[in-house]
Scaffold this active site. Structure first.
Site, PDB file in Angstrom:
ATOM      1  CG  HIS A  99      -6.670  -3.078   3.188  1.00 26.83           C
ATOM      2  ND1 HIS A  99      -6.011  -1.880   3.016  1.00 26.83           N
ATOM      3  CD2 HIS A  99      -7.903  -2.902   2.631  1.00 26.83           C
ATOM      4  CE1 HIS A  99      -6.802  -1.016   2.386  1.00 26.83           C
ATOM      5  NE2 HIS A  99      -7.955  -1.615   2.145  1.00 26.83           N
ATOM      6  CG  ASN A 142     -11.887  -0.686   4.131  1.00 27.95           C
ATOM      7  OD1 ASN A 142     -12.194  -1.055   5.268  1.00 27.95           O
ATOM      8  ND2 ASN A 142     -10.732  -0.100   3.865  1.00 27.95           N
ATOM      9  CG  HIS A 170      -8.632  -3.370  -2.227  1.00 29.42           C
ATOM     10  ND1 HIS A 170      -9.613  -2.652  -2.888  1.00 29.42           N
ATOM     11  CD2 HIS A 170      -8.341  -2.671  -1.117  1.00 29.42           C
ATOM     12  CE1 HIS A 170      -9.884  -1.554  -2.210  1.00 29.42           C
ATOM     13  NE2 HIS A 170      -9.143  -1.545  -1.115  1.00 29.42           N
ATOM     14  CD  GLU A 223      -9.011   6.022   0.333  1.00 33.76           C
ATOM     15  OE1 GLU A 223      -8.076   5.888  -0.478  1.00 33.76           O
ATOM     16  OE2 GLU A 223      -8.855   6.382   1.506  1.00 33.76           O
ATOM     17  CB  VAL A 224      -9.472   1.601  -4.848  1.00 38.14           C
ATOM     18  CG1 VAL A 224      -9.198   1.083  -6.255  1.00 38.14           C
ATOM     19  CG2 VAL A 224      -8.448   2.666  -4.450  1.00 38.14           C
ATOM     20  CG  ASP A 274      -2.059   0.961   1.124  1.00 33.84           C
ATOM     21  OD1 ASP A 274      -3.216   0.514   1.076  1.00 33.84           O
ATOM     22  OD2 ASP A 274      -1.800   2.196   1.074  1.00 33.84           O
TER      23      ASP A 274
HETATM   24  P1  5GP Z   1      -9.784   1.128   0.362  1.00 36.43           P
HETATM   25  O1  5GP Z   1     -10.082   2.326   1.224  1.00 36.43           O
HETATM   26  O2  5GP Z   1     -10.401   1.226  -0.981  1.00 36.43           O
HETATM   27  O3  5GP Z   1     -10.089  -0.163   1.074  1.00 36.43           O
HETATM   28  O4  5GP Z   1      -8.207   1.091   0.209  1.00 36.43           O
HETATM   29  C1  5GP Z   1      -7.532   1.609  -0.890  1.00 36.43           C
HETATM   30  C2  5GP Z   1      -6.069   1.576  -0.538  1.00 36.43           C
HETATM   31  O5  5GP Z   1      -5.344   1.794  -1.727  1.00 36.43           O
HETATM   32  C3  5GP Z   1      -5.640   2.657   0.442  1.00 36.43           C
HETATM   33  O6  5GP Z   1      -5.068   2.039   1.595  1.00 36.43           O
HETATM   34  C4  5GP Z   1      -4.630   3.484  -0.330  1.00 36.43           C
HETATM   35  O7  5GP Z   1      -3.536   3.903   0.454  1.00 36.43           O
HETATM   36  C5  5GP Z   1      -4.198   2.530  -1.428  1.00 36.43           C
HETATM   37  N1  5GP Z   1      -3.794   3.185  -2.668  1.00 36.43           N
HETATM   38  C6  5GP Z   1      -4.440   4.192  -3.317  1.00 36.43           C
HETATM   39  N2  5GP Z   1      -3.795   4.520  -4.436  1.00 36.43           N
HETATM   40  C7  5GP Z   1      -2.714   3.691  -4.519  1.00 36.43           C
HETATM   41  C8  5GP Z   1      -1.659   3.561  -5.464  1.00 36.43           C
HETATM   42  O8  5GP Z   1      -1.579   4.249  -6.475  1.00 36.43           O
HETATM   43  N3  5GP Z   1      -0.719   2.595  -5.206  1.00 36.43           N
HETATM   44  C9  5GP Z   1      -0.784   1.792  -4.103  1.00 36.43           C
HETATM   45  N4  5GP Z   1       0.180   0.880  -3.946  1.00 36.43           N
HETATM   46  N5  5GP Z   1      -1.771   1.898  -3.186  1.00 36.43           N
HETATM   47  C10 5GP Z   1      -2.718   2.849  -3.392  1.00 36.43           C
END
Ligand code: 5GP
Length: 116
Positions: free
Chosen positions: A104, A89, A102, A97-98, A32
């Protein structure tokens, strides 16, 4: 179904670089960019799913494989003895966010409970 192209699609295609820790025919795992623990790795399935909620309608997606590979990667990261946390999440309240499913892997320190 039309899915937005996310940053993780671009990491998977190689358009955006990542710090890769593991890849096989089913998953890609990378560090991350904003780690919340000494070890913070993201595992994505190569067969795209946007959110956890979609799994109920996608019987062809083998979520068991995603979990099995995530366990394998956690072991490769040396986390088996001390333990770790797997987080998925989901949606707005889950702080996703994405829009690409995925897991973690968080480890390397004692994690608190309940999560914030
Ligand atoms: P979410 O909130 O969707 O569960 O987690 C998305 C994760 O993706 C976050 O922990 C964030 O730091 C990570 N992330 C966002 N953009 C990038 C990126 O460009 N590269 C990497 N390696 N992680 C990312």
């Amino acid at each position: 179904m039309i899915m937005e192209v996310t940053i993780f699609d671009k990491i998977l295609s190689g358009e955006i670089p990542s710090n890769k820790v593991y890849e096989d025919e089913d998953v890609l795992a990378f560090h991350d960019v904003n780690p919340q623990a000494p070890i913070h790795v993201l595992v994505i399935p190569k067969k795209k799913v946007a959110t956890f909620t979609e799994l109920k309608d996608r019987p062809t997606i083998d979520s068991g494989v995603l979990f099995q590979k995530t366990a394998l990667i956690a072991d490769k990261l040396g986390l088996d003895d001390e333990g770790y946390r797997i987080v998925v999440n989901c949606g707005e309240n889950g702080n996703q966010e994405v829009a690409y499913l995925h897991a973690h892997i968080l480890g390397g320190r004692k994690l608190t409970w309940p999560p914030g």
